[in-house]
Write a protein that holds these residues in place. Structure first.
Motif, PDB file in Angstrom:
ATOM      1  N   ALA A 263     -32.347  24.472 -41.514  1.00 53.87           N
ATOM      2  CA  ALA A 263     -32.834  23.324 -42.286  1.00 53.87           C
ATOM      3  C   ALA A 263     -33.869  22.542 -41.498  1.00 53.87           C
ATOM      4  CB  ALA A 263     -31.671  22.410 -42.679  1.00 53.87           C
ATOM      5  N   GLY A 264     -34.782  21.935 -42.243  1.00 53.39           N
ATOM      6  CA  GLY A 264     -35.753  21.013 -41.672  1.00 53.39           C
ATOM      7  C   GLY A 264     -35.677  19.703 -42.411  1.00 53.39           C
ATOM      8  N   ALA A 265     -35.823  18.598 -41.685  1.00 47.78           N
ATOM      9  CA  ALA A 265     -35.706  17.269 -42.290  1.00 47.78           C
ATOM     10  C   ALA A 265     -36.940  16.436 -41.962  1.00 47.78           C
ATOM     11  CB  ALA A 265     -34.448  16.562 -41.786  1.00 47.78           C
ATOM     12  N   ALA A 266     -37.342  15.632 -42.933  1.00 51.45           N
ATOM     13  CA  ALA A 266     -38.448  14.695 -42.734  1.00 51.45           C
ATOM     14  C   ALA A 266     -38.146  13.447 -43.542  1.00 51.45           C
ATOM     15  CB  ALA A 266     -39.770  15.311 -43.169  1.00 51.45           C
ATOM     16  N   ALA A 267     -38.744  12.334 -43.144  1.00 53.25           N
ATOM     17  CA  ALA A 267     -38.473  11.075 -43.848  1.00 53.25           C
ATOM     18  C   ALA A 267     -39.725  10.216 -43.880  1.00 53.25           C
ATOM     19  CB  ALA A 267     -37.326  10.315 -43.174  1.00 53.25           C
ATOM     20  N   TRP A 268     -39.803   9.431 -44.914  1.00 53.41           N
ATOM     21  CA  TRP A 268     -40.835   8.416 -45.082  1.00 53.41           C
ATOM     22  C   TRP A 268     -40.153   7.054 -44.965  1.00 53.41           C
ATOM     23  CZ3 TRP A 268     -41.608   4.215 -48.191  1.00 53.41           C
ATOM     24  CH2 TRP A 268     -42.893   3.678 -48.208  1.00 53.41           C
TER      25      TRP A 268
END
Length: 323
Positions: A263-268
């Protein structure tokens, strides 16, 4: 049983209508003025309303306007009844939203025919609404897993990103991919592969909060939208999913198979993420690093691990795409 609400301020009229309609097998409820009629409809919507025009407190025309102007109510056919026979009076009632009109003294054979006609229309309306709802679900749902399809999840992401930008609230995205999935199809068959995908979707759905959205992005890749979540929240969610996938055997017709998940995670907000496509791209880049660094792991966008394993030109390209 079909329920008809009779609204009339004259007791004799009410009792006569009750007796005639009840004899035809209808369940009859009554109200003596417009305000009472509105209360009864909001408490329990009838299948049809037989409504007098001239009443105290609130006349029939205003009752129709309020009922037909309420989008939360289902379609309720309304037959207006009045002693007024001018064209203008009938037009006013129909313009207000009434579905039919009958004049006093009432011809009960005519009334029965009009009631049956409007109830048939109501049944057709309900069938159409059910069919449209089913078509809408089909257009929004992945046929294999039952979660959102790519088009619908992208529409929801647009809505969520605009909401987050407007209120300055965080929004996170997790991209997941089943490790070595192709070998399941190649060695065990596509039915086994389909079973794995359905069960991975179940893991994601059961791990997600009620406000989160889970979608199939394509093939063995899934996406989860986490409104109000920051990067740490997204990493914690993705790690729970990874552990649950790694800790179970996926059953298919003929046996069981184990697989892991990356899994890869990113956030704004993030200085390199300016729009929703960039947010997905950032999570996808982090997923790529998770796959390249051994699989069965979770990587955050722009983390030290991410920077250490993305070629400088690739990192620059990712940042440029994010902007």
């Amino acid at each position: 049983m079909t329920r008809i609400l009779v609204v009339d301020d004259h007791e004799d009229n009410v009792e006569l209508l009750r007796a005639r309609l009840a004899a035809r097998g209808y369940e009859i409820e009554t109200a003596r003025d417009g305000l009472e009629a509105l209360e009864r409809v909001h408490a329990r919507a009838p299948d049809l309303i037989l409504l007098d025009v001239m009443m105290p407190k609130l006349d029939g025309i205003e009752v129709v306007r309020r009922l037909k102007g309420n989008p939360e109510l289902p379609f309720i056919p309304i037959i207006m009844q009045t002693a007024l026979e001018t064209t203008e009076d009938k037009v006013e009632g129909l313009d207000a939203g009434a579905d039919d009109y009958i004049t006093k003294p009432i011809d009960f054979a005519e009334l029965e025919a009009r009631v049956k006609s409007l109830l048939r229309i109501k049944a057709l309306q309900e069938e159409l609404a059910t069919a449209n709802a089913a078509l809408r679900r089909m257009s929004q749902t992945d046929g294999l897993t039952g979660i959102d399809n790519r088009r619908h999840i992208e529409e929801r992401l647009t809505e969520m990103f605009e909401h987050s930008a407007r209120l300055n609230e965080p929004l996170a995205v997790v991209m997941c991919d089943v490790d070595h999935f192709k070998s399941v199809n190649d060695t065990l068959g596509h039915q086994a592969g389909d079973a794995v995908l359905r069960q991975v979707a179940d893991v994601l759905r059961h791990t997600a909060r009620e406000i989160d959205r889970v979608g199939r992005y394509g093939g063995e890749e899934f996406i989860v939208l986490l409104p109000g979540a920051n990067l740490d929240d997204a990493m914690a969610f993705a790690e729970r999913v990874r552990e649950r996938v790694a800790g179970r055997a996926f059953a298919y017709d003929g046996g069981e198979v184990r697989r892991t998940l990356s899994a890869g995670a990113a956030a704004w907000p993030h200085p390199e993420i300016r729009h929703q496509e960039a947010l997905v791209h950032a999570a996808d880049q982090a997923l790529y690093v998770a796959k390249e660094t051994g699989r069965n792991r979770v990587v955050a966008y722009d983390s030290p691990t991410f920077r250490a394993h993305v070629r400088p030109e690739a990192a620059d390209g990712a940042a440029a795409a994010a902007r």
